[in-house]
Design a protein around this motif. Sequence first.
Motif, PDB file in Angstrom:
ATOM      1  N   TYR A 136       0.817  -1.211   0.000  1.00 21.52           N
ATOM      2  CA  TYR A 136       0.000   0.000   0.000  1.00 21.52           C
ATOM      3  C   TYR A 136       0.852   1.263   0.000  1.00 21.52           C
ATOM      4  O   TYR A 136       0.445   2.290  -0.561  1.00 21.52           O
ATOM      5  N   ALA A 137       2.037   1.200   0.594  1.00 18.90           N
ATOM      6  CA  ALA A 137       2.951   2.343   0.494  1.00 18.90           C
ATOM      7  C   ALA A 137       3.331   2.588  -0.966  1.00 18.90           C
ATOM      8  O   ALA A 137       3.444   3.738  -1.414  1.00 18.90           O
ATOM      9  N   PRO A 188       2.825   6.517  -4.896  1.00 19.78           N
ATOM     10  CA  PRO A 188       3.485   7.093  -6.077  1.00 19.78           C
ATOM     11  C   PRO A 188       3.004   6.488  -7.397  1.00 19.78           C
ATOM     12  O   PRO A 188       3.009   7.159  -8.430  1.00 19.78           O
ATOM     13  N   ALA A 189       2.579   5.231  -7.362  1.00 21.99           N
ATOM     14  CA  ALA A 189       2.144   4.585  -8.602  1.00 21.99           C
ATOM     15  C   ALA A 189       0.868   5.229  -9.143  1.00 21.99           C
ATOM     16  O   ALA A 189       0.772   5.558 -10.341  1.00 21.99           O
ATOM     17  N   VAL A 190      -0.127   5.419  -8.285  1.00 24.97           N
ATOM     18  CA  VAL A 190      -1.383   6.027  -8.734  1.00 24.97           C
ATOM     19  C   VAL A 190      -1.169   7.496  -9.089  1.00 24.97           C
ATOM     20  O   VAL A 190      -1.747   8.001 -10.060  1.00 24.97           O
ATOM     21  N   THR A 241       0.036  -3.861  -9.954  1.00 23.92           N
ATOM     22  CA  THR A 241       0.882  -4.784  -9.191  1.00 23.92           C
ATOM     23  C   THR A 241       0.803  -4.476  -7.704  1.00 23.92           C
ATOM     24  O   THR A 241       0.612  -5.374  -6.876  1.00 23.92           O
ATOM     25  N   ALA A 242       0.945  -3.194  -7.349  1.00 26.18           N
ATOM     26  CA  ALA A 242       0.908  -2.820  -5.939  1.00 26.18           C
ATOM     27  C   ALA A 242      -0.459  -3.074  -5.311  1.00 26.18           C
ATOM     28  O   ALA A 242      -0.560  -3.510  -4.154  1.00 26.18           O
ATOM     29  N   ALA A 286      -5.318   4.045   2.919  1.00 26.32           N
ATOM     30  CA  ALA A 286      -5.168   2.591   2.994  1.00 26.32           C
ATOM     31  C   ALA A 286      -3.835   2.217   3.624  1.00 26.32           C
ATOM     32  O   ALA A 286      -3.759   1.298   4.456  1.00 26.32           O
ATOM     33  N   TRP A 287      -2.774   2.912   3.255  1.00 29.17           N
ATOM     34  CA  TRP A 287      -1.453   2.624   3.818  1.00 29.17           C
ATOM     35  C   TRP A 287      -1.417   2.909   5.320  1.00 29.17           C
ATOM     36  O   TRP A 287      -0.895   2.104   6.098  1.00 29.17           O
TER      37      TRP A 287
END
Length: 403
Positions: free
Chosen positions: A278-279, A283-285, A305-306, A371-372
Amino acid sequence: MTTKQVTAPRRPVAMMSVGHAAVDFYQGAVPALVPFLVAERHYGYAAASGIVLAATLLSSLVQPLFGSLTDRWTMPWLIPVSTLCAGLGIALSGLGDSYGPTCVAVALAGAGVAAYHPESARLARVASGGSHVAMGWYSLGGNIGFALAPAAVGPLLSAGSLSASPWLAVPAVAGVLLTAPVIRRLASRSAVARAAARPGRDNWPEFLRLTAVIVCRSVVFVGLSAFIAVYAEQRVGGGAAAGTAALFVLFAGGAVGTVLGGRLASRWGRVRTVRIAYAATVPAVAGLVLVPGPALYVFAALTATALYVPFSLHITLGQDLLPNRMGTASGVTLGLAVSVGGIATPAIGALADTTGLRTALLPLVALCVVAWLVARTLTEPGEGARHPSEKGAGQAASSVPQP
């Protein structure tokens, strides 16, 4: 773990994975239909997101009911029936021009998906022998179904328009025929295991925190899956092919994350793996929404993937936290994880109609942060004051080496 323990569940897990692919194909088919509904019926963002809501709202509402029923009775017949309902709903969704009947058809598909997951996840746990990796392969089936949906729906409807939708019932029929023998055998094993089990206490506070994480993840993933095809057409160009490719990358990346999640959990533990995943979504989103051009596809793969690394881990964590209500736990962690996000999708669509799609997708980054943060409060059921649930949630779990 002995060689026998590793190899024994391979065939039943593989067949359960095939069945999971067949039913989750219809979850992936709904967002894949959206660009064609927009193009052929001239729906706006809000109307298009209403289709996603129709597929997910009923699913979310009936999910606890099906979970409760499977907590009380073994219902293996529900698996093929629900698969066929999902296929029938999507097959009918492209027929006619009226918005109402289309919503009803996709709602039928959503109800079928909701009915499938609680019983299927419970039988998959029996087949897996408690292995994180085996449950990862079971979850992978759903990801494959998701990924195949846009790859099948896009070319089919491009060639034959929405009137070709009845052909989309084929995966449901094939899935039922292939998995019926294994389901019968697993149901017998499950009944014996249920009679012999001595489940412990249900840990509701921990389960509710896990559910909060799952809800955030669901809103992010369903929101992206509903609009990424249209967003890619805007940001990358290339028409419907660019949108279909983005949707495929999003779903295929989920398949990679699911397999990776089971292996990482076997090495690091479930909760640590969930926290790291979740961390990584933050950055991915953010990159997917903000970075222009073809890099969108890279960030879509990283995002999927994350988001999917913790997917199968949610299932076993939920089952271990609610050993007396494993059907409910499976329904929430597996079925509700996908369906509840559709409730928020119309809000994203309405915001997109007024401010633009890029601005409407930005709140999803904040949800990843939430979420994280909540995931950081979770604890591994085997740590500290261990619940008796680990014994009752499947004695086979004792064969899994603890990190």
